[in-house]
Motif scaffolding. Structure first.
Motif, PDB file in Angstrom:
ATOM      1  N   UNK A 162     -47.015  -9.344  36.748  1.00 33.05           N
ATOM      2  CA  UNK A 162     -45.831  -9.678  35.860  1.00 33.05           C
ATOM      3  C   UNK A 162     -45.874  -8.442  34.796  1.00 33.05           C
ATOM      4  N   UNK A 163     -46.961  -8.115  34.256  1.00 30.61           N
ATOM      5  CA  UNK A 163     -46.790  -7.101  32.950  1.00 30.61           C
ATOM      6  C   UNK A 163     -46.520  -5.782  33.755  1.00 30.61           C
ATOM      7  N   UNK A 164     -46.937  -5.320  34.957  1.00 27.14           N
ATOM      8  CA  UNK A 164     -46.498  -4.252  35.581  1.00 27.14           C
ATOM      9  C   UNK A 164     -45.116  -4.378  35.679  1.00 27.14           C
ATOM     10  N   UNK A 165     -44.421  -5.278  36.167  1.00 22.50           N
ATOM     11  CA  UNK A 165     -43.070  -5.425  36.561  1.00 22.50           C
ATOM     12  C   UNK A 165     -42.200  -5.228  35.233  1.00 22.50           C
ATOM     13  N   UNK A 166     -42.646  -6.005  34.197  1.00 21.37           N
ATOM     14  CA  UNK A 166     -41.971  -5.695  32.873  1.00 21.37           C
ATOM     15  C   UNK A 166     -42.035  -4.333  32.213  1.00 21.37           C
ATOM     16  N   UNK A 167     -43.317  -3.606  32.423  1.00 14.64           N
ATOM     17  CA  UNK A 167     -43.441  -2.327  32.241  1.00 14.64           C
ATOM     18  C   UNK A 167     -42.453  -1.373  32.989  1.00 14.64           C
ATOM     19  N   UNK A 168     -42.252  -1.633  34.152  1.00 12.37           N
ATOM     20  CA  UNK A 168     -41.515  -0.854  35.036  1.00 12.37           C
ATOM     21  C   UNK A 168     -39.979  -1.046  34.439  1.00 12.37           C
ATOM     22  N   UNK A 169     -39.373  -2.340  34.571  1.00 18.04           N
ATOM     23  CA  UNK A 169     -38.086  -2.568  33.861  1.00 18.04           C
ATOM     24  C   UNK A 169     -38.041  -2.048  32.588  1.00 18.04           C
ATOM     25  N   UNK A 170     -38.747  -2.133  31.667  1.00 15.30           N
ATOM     26  CA  UNK A 170     -38.550  -1.495  30.422  1.00 15.30           C
ATOM     27  C   UNK A 170     -38.359  -0.163  30.509  1.00 15.30           C
ATOM     28  N   UNK A 171     -39.347   0.628  31.102  1.00 12.24           N
ATOM     29  CA  UNK A 171     -39.309   2.027  31.195  1.00 12.24           C
ATOM     30  C   UNK A 171     -38.072   2.509  31.978  1.00 12.24           C
ATOM     31  N   UNK A 172     -37.381   1.792  32.813  1.00 13.54           N
ATOM     32  CA  UNK A 172     -36.272   2.218  33.853  1.00 13.54           C
ATOM     33  C   UNK A 172     -35.189   1.934  33.137  1.00 13.54           C
ATOM     34  N   UNK A 173     -35.063   0.871  32.166  1.00 21.28           N
ATOM     35  CA  UNK A 173     -33.869   0.735  31.237  1.00 21.28           C
ATOM     36  C   UNK A 173     -33.696   1.813  30.265  1.00 21.28           C
ATOM     37  N   UNK A 174     -34.888   2.095  29.936  1.00 17.25           N
ATOM     38  CA  UNK A 174     -34.975   3.359  28.761  1.00 17.25           C
ATOM     39  C   UNK A 174     -34.591   4.600  29.363  1.00 17.25           C
ATOM     40  N   UNK A 175     -34.986   4.840  30.510  1.00 10.28           N
ATOM     41  CA  UNK A 175     -34.773   6.268  31.278  1.00 10.28           C
ATOM     42  C   UNK A 175     -33.348   6.201  31.744  1.00 10.28           C
ATOM     43  N   UNK A 176     -32.881   5.144  32.241  1.00 10.55           N
ATOM     44  CA  UNK A 176     -31.433   5.174  32.494  1.00 10.55           C
ATOM     45  C   UNK A 176     -30.589   5.420  31.367  1.00 10.55           C
ATOM     46  N   UNK A 177     -30.718   4.790  30.410  1.00 10.13           N
ATOM     47  CA  UNK A 177     -29.915   4.703  29.224  1.00 10.13           C
ATOM     48  C   UNK A 177     -29.959   6.429  28.661  1.00 10.13           C
ATOM     49  N   UNK A 178     -31.114   6.767  28.481  1.00 12.18           N
ATOM     50  CA  UNK A 178     -31.566   8.113  28.325  1.00 12.18           C
ATOM     51  C   UNK A 178     -30.931   9.334  28.933  1.00 12.18           C
ATOM     52  N   UNK A 179     -31.043   9.109  30.198  1.00 13.25           N
ATOM     53  CA  UNK A 179     -30.542  10.012  31.152  1.00 13.25           C
ATOM     54  C   UNK A 179     -29.028  10.147  30.884  1.00 13.25           C
ATOM     55  N   UNK A 180     -28.459   9.164  30.501  1.00 20.21           N
ATOM     56  CA  UNK A 180     -26.998   9.087  30.481  1.00 20.21           C
ATOM     57  C   UNK A 180     -26.667   9.857  29.363  1.00 20.21           C
ATOM     58  N   UNK A 181     -27.268   9.680  28.256  1.00 22.10           N
ATOM     59  CA  UNK A 181     -26.916  10.299  27.020  1.00 22.10           C
ATOM     60  C   UNK A 181     -27.439  11.737  26.760  1.00 22.10           C
ATOM     61  N   UNK A 182     -28.657  12.142  27.277  1.00 22.59           N
ATOM     62  CA  UNK A 182     -28.944  13.655  27.062  1.00 22.59           C
ATOM     63  C   UNK A 182     -30.522  13.813  27.106  1.00 22.59           C
ATOM     64  N   UNK A 183     -30.687  14.969  26.929  1.00 21.97           N
ATOM     65  CA  UNK A 183     -32.074  15.482  27.271  1.00 21.97           C
ATOM     66  C   UNK A 183     -32.790  15.020  26.130  1.00 21.97           C
ATOM     67  N   UNK A 184     -32.414  15.134  24.795  1.00 22.92           N
ATOM     68  CA  UNK A 184     -33.316  14.798  23.725  1.00 22.92           C
ATOM     69  C   UNK A 184     -33.697  13.248  23.905  1.00 22.92           C
ATOM     70  N   UNK A 185     -32.763  12.482  23.940  1.00 23.93           N
ATOM     71  CA  UNK A 185     -33.184  10.997  24.325  1.00 23.93           C
ATOM     72  C   UNK A 185     -34.029  10.671  25.283  1.00 23.93           C
ATOM     73  N   UNK A 186     -34.150  11.597  26.431  1.00 19.40           N
ATOM     74  CA  UNK A 186     -34.629  11.413  27.622  1.00 19.40           C
ATOM     75  C   UNK A 186     -36.137  11.794  27.232  1.00 19.40           C
ATOM     76  N   UNK A 187     -36.300  13.026  26.311  1.00 17.87           N
ATOM     77  CA  UNK A 187     -37.683  13.317  25.934  1.00 17.87           C
ATOM     78  C   UNK A 187     -38.088  12.189  24.770  1.00 17.87           C
ATOM     79  N   UNK A 188     -37.403  11.639  24.043  1.00 18.26           N
ATOM     80  CA  UNK A 188     -38.079  10.731  23.222  1.00 18.26           C
ATOM     81  C   UNK A 188     -38.455   9.588  24.057  1.00 18.26           C
ATOM     82  N   UNK A 189     -37.694   8.985  24.803  1.00 18.79           N
ATOM     83  CA  UNK A 189     -38.175   8.013  25.942  1.00 18.79           C
ATOM     84  C   UNK A 189     -39.357   8.423  26.282  1.00 18.79           C
ATOM     85  N   UNK A 190     -39.580   9.568  27.112  1.00 12.45           N
ATOM     86  CA  UNK A 190     -40.628  10.079  27.606  1.00 12.45           C
ATOM     87  C   UNK A 190     -41.975  10.103  26.850  1.00 12.45           C
ATOM     88  N   UNK A 191     -41.480  10.581  25.703  1.00  9.23           N
ATOM     89  CA  UNK A 191     -42.726  10.527  24.605  1.00  9.23           C
ATOM     90  C   UNK A 191     -43.329   9.395  24.451  1.00  9.23           C
TER      91      UNK A 191
END
Length: 185
Positions: free
Chosen positions: A111-140
């Motif tokens: 369950x923790x793995x699933x939550x981690x995946x979904x949280x990261x996926x949502x952050x990456x989806x949003x950041x990818x749509x906005x631009x490189x710097x938000x993506x870098x922030x999410x990856x950081x």
């Protein structure tokens, strides 16, 4: 249809049989490509990704997300995404057991793995749509423990290139595991 570990029921199995889901061997090949890329030493040596269980998990999630992100857009992609995600869940459960985690604890960890995946996926989806710097922030935040923004920016450039390469790959090649990730630079 949301992704969930082990959500096979009669309707899902029937749906899988009616669509063009790649064989188990193809799913293994795609998942193997994801795992192999996530284990690329350059990420740990040159990008500052911690060479730890968590660091490896985070890179695996990043690469899985990139592939699932692309596969969602192809015909029959929802079922393919679920099958590949189920393979990831099976791998995580097997790894937990290999590390000595008891059978009663595995579901909580999954369950923790699933939550981690979904949280990261949502952050990456949003950041990818906005631009490189938000993506870098999410990856950081998610991969580099909030430290090393310059390495995160390099990782963002790589991620954008990998996503673009996957977008530029035709459906037959995606389904047939006849593609590769770009080299991290």
């Amino acid at each position: 249809m949301g992704l969930a570990c082990g959500t096979h029921n009669a309707l899902a199995i029937q749906s899988l049989q009616q669509t063009r889901i790649p064989s188990r061997g193809t799913i293994e090949a795609i998942y193997g490509m994801i795992v192999t890329q996530a284990r690329e030493p350059l990420f740990y040596r040159d990008f500052g990704v911690p060479d730890t269980v968590n660091g490896r998990f985070d890179l695996l999630v990043l690469h899985l997300w990139m592939v699932l992100h692309r596969l969602k857009s192809i015909e029959g992609g929802v079922d393919l995404v679920q099958t590949l995600f189920d393979r990831f869940c099976d791998d995580m459960a097997a790894n937990l057991r290999e590390m000595g985690v008891g059978d009663l604890t595995v579901p909580k960890r999954m369950q923790a793995f699933g939550e981690a995946f979904y949280g990261r996926a949502a952050a990456y989806d949003l950041a990818l749509a906005v631009g490189r710097e938000p993506l870098a922030q999410a990856l950081c935040k998610n991969i580099l423990n909030g430290e090393g923004i310059e390495n995160a920016r390099r990782l963002a450039v790589y991620t954008e290139a990998a996503v673009a390469a996957l977008v530029g790959t035709d459906e037959a090649s995606l389904r047939g595991a006849s593609w590769s990730f770009p080299a991290p630079a």
